[in-house]
Write a protein that holds these residues in place. Structure first.
Motif: not given
Length: 181
Positions: A31, A35, A47-50, A53-54
């Motif tokens: 992540l 970012d 953004r989910e920042h999970t 998502e990645l």
């Protein structure tokens, strides 16, 4: 300028995303790296920042890479599929430091969807302009990175990972060795 500014930015970002995987390893492993990528290419929106998502962004890379290897009809098929799957609805928007430009997804759409649609919309311009030859693979043997040639004279041969310098050094050394022989 060959294409509209937002088209050029999206093409460069798509190539950079494709080039985060390859023979020299994974450049989008976590992540924090995602970012950094988002920040570097100034992606806006939610953004989910999970991990999901990645993974979705990583899964997009081979689909976009195919564009650099495909003929025009297949590129059109890829673009249309990306737009259809994302329910793209192009609209003019203005935000941050950007003047009016096209967005085809809402800012709360998943990051991978926004990346896919922005790339697809940029590729629409490339196909319509008959400029697919500007999408190339780096000419340095064993590199494999993709290149977007936005130069006026269509002269960009190497990716942005230092391959041009490596090719020049190799050629220089070959000339010096030939002169000694």
């Amino acid at each position: 300028m060959l294409f509209a500014h937002d088209t050029e930015v999206a093409l460069v970002a798509a190539a950079a995303l494709v080039n985060t995987t390859g023979s020299d390893g994974e450049k989008l492993p976590d992540l924090a790296a995602l970012d950094d990528f988002v920040r570097t290419y100034e992606w806006t929106g939610d953004r989910e920042h999970t991990a999901a998502e990645l993974r979705a962004v990583q899964d997009l890379r081979p689909r976009l890479r195919r564009v650099w290897e495909a003929d025009e009809d297949e590129v059109v098929q890829i673009v249309n599929t990306l737009l259809r799957e994302s329910n793209a609805l192009p609209q003019l928007v203005k935000h941050d430091q950007w003047d009016y430009h096209l967005h085809a997804t809402p800012s709360d759409a998943p990051l991978a969807t926004r990346l896919a649609v922005e790339a697809a919309m940029a590729l629409v311009d490339v196909v319509r302009s008959g400029e697919l030859s500007r999408l190339r693979v780096c000419e340095l043997p064993d590199c494999g990175n993709v290149v977007v040639d936005l130069s006026k004279n269509r002269s960009k041969r190497f990716c942005d990972a230092g391959c041009g310098n490596r090719a020049a050094v190799t050629a220089y050394r070959a000339r010096k060795a030939a002169a000694r022989a």
